[in-house]
Write an enzyme that holds these catalytic residues in place. Structure first.
Site, mmCIF file in Angstrom:
data_model
loop_
_atom_site.group_PDB
_atom_site.id
_atom_site.type_symbol
_atom_site.label_atom_id
_atom_site.label_comp_id
_atom_site.label_asym_id
_atom_site.label_seq_id
_atom_site.Cartn_x
_atom_site.Cartn_y
_atom_site.Cartn_z
ATOM 1 C CG ASP A 191 -26.278 -7.095 -20.165
ATOM 2 O OD1 ASP A 191 -26.942 -7.764 -20.986
ATOM 3 O OD2 ASP A 191 -26.444 -7.179 -18.931
ATOM 4 C CB SER A 227 -28.052 -12.988 -10.284
ATOM 5 O OG SER A 227 -27.391 -12.245 -11.282
#
Length: 285
Positions: free
Chosen positions: A197, A41
């Site tokens: 993450d 993204s």
């Protein structure tokens, strides 16, 4: 949005590269694959080779992504403010604080120099304790800018697509999982800087059977006091000590205005009795 977003066309990527690095792509790299390995993204990743002969991956930020992120964050922050001021559950959750934390993290991810520094910090800590169970890639800081990140290329298969390879190699899945959990816990409890993450797309099964960790755009940091409280929490749970668990937990989280510590201790005691082996670990390293 993790790795299969619509890629940015090569001419736009080349413009970002040449603007950021101050030279033609073929002057800076011996070769550069115009087709991305993955597109996410915020940025996309290309394979390249340096003039030294080293294979690298180059992360290039999408042109114009910053104003899009800022617009979305503005929407999220205004929405969180309305929910927190207009609902009881919004105030209880502290939605403004949560959204502010998200905004800070996303703005950091838009500066690849921060990610380069994160990689170097984790790599130094890993090397210092000679932890070879999980590979942390190397970075080329001289080629890193706000929108460009150049890293060592690790060859492997994302762990969420590695099931056939694991079966073929007869890999000990439990041993791999323990190695990865140990690696992450040492970052949290000892180093105070940890990968925030570690989803399956960021973990590679390497050719040598080890795991490799990618994408350090999101990193958490804990000060010494929080690390000590977390250590006490885990030790208290391991020892079956609800009083110690309660004390450590109340150091880790914002203390509510009204808390019944005796009731909390009893509830934690029931959870420990139900879910934790009553035999303490023989050693703690």
């Amino acid at each position: 949005l993790q790795d299969r977003a619509e890629p940015v066309p090569w001419p736009d990527i080349r413009t970002v590269l040449e603007t950021e690095l101050g030279g033609a792509v073929d002057q800076i790299f011996a070769s550069f694959d115009q087709e991305p390995l993955a597109a996410a993204s915020v940025g996309q990743v290309h394979a390249a080779r340096l003039h030294s002969g080293e294979d690298v991956v180059v992360k290039v930020q999408r042109p114009g992504i910053r104003p899009i992120v800022e617009r979305d964050l503005d929407i999220a922050q205004r929405f969180a403010g309305r929910l927190e001021s207009g609902t009881g559950w919004g105030r209880t959750l502290g939605l403004r604080s949560l959204t502010d934390g998200l905004a800070t993290a996303l703005r950091e991810e838009l500066d690849y120099r921060i990610e380069a520094a994160n990689i170097e910090t984790v790599a130094r800590a890993t090397a210092a304790r000679q932890d070879g169970g999980v590979r942390v890639l190397a970075v080329h800081p001289e080629l890193c800018t706000q929108r460009i990140l150049v890293m060592e290329r690790l060859y492997g298969t994302p762990i969420n697509a590695a099931d056939p390879l694991l079966r073929e190699k007869g890999a000990d899945r439990a041993a791999l999982a323990r190695s990865f959990l140990d690696f992450l816990l040492r970052q949290i409890l000892i180093d105070g800087v940890f990968h925030a993450d570690p989803h399956a797309g960021n973990v590679l099964l390497l050719a040598d059977g080890r795991l490799g960790l990618l994408d350090f755009g999101s990193v958490g940091r804990l000060d010494g006091g929080l690390r000590e409280a977390f250590q006490r929490l885990l030790l208290s749970v391991d020892r079956g000590d609800p009083l110690g668990t309660t004390d450590a937990l109340l150091e880790l989280v914002p203390r509510p205005d009204t808390v019944d510590e005796q009731a909390l201790e009893r509830d934690l005691g029931r959870v420990i009795a139900r879910h934790v082996d009553s035999t303490p670990s023989p050693t703690v390293r």
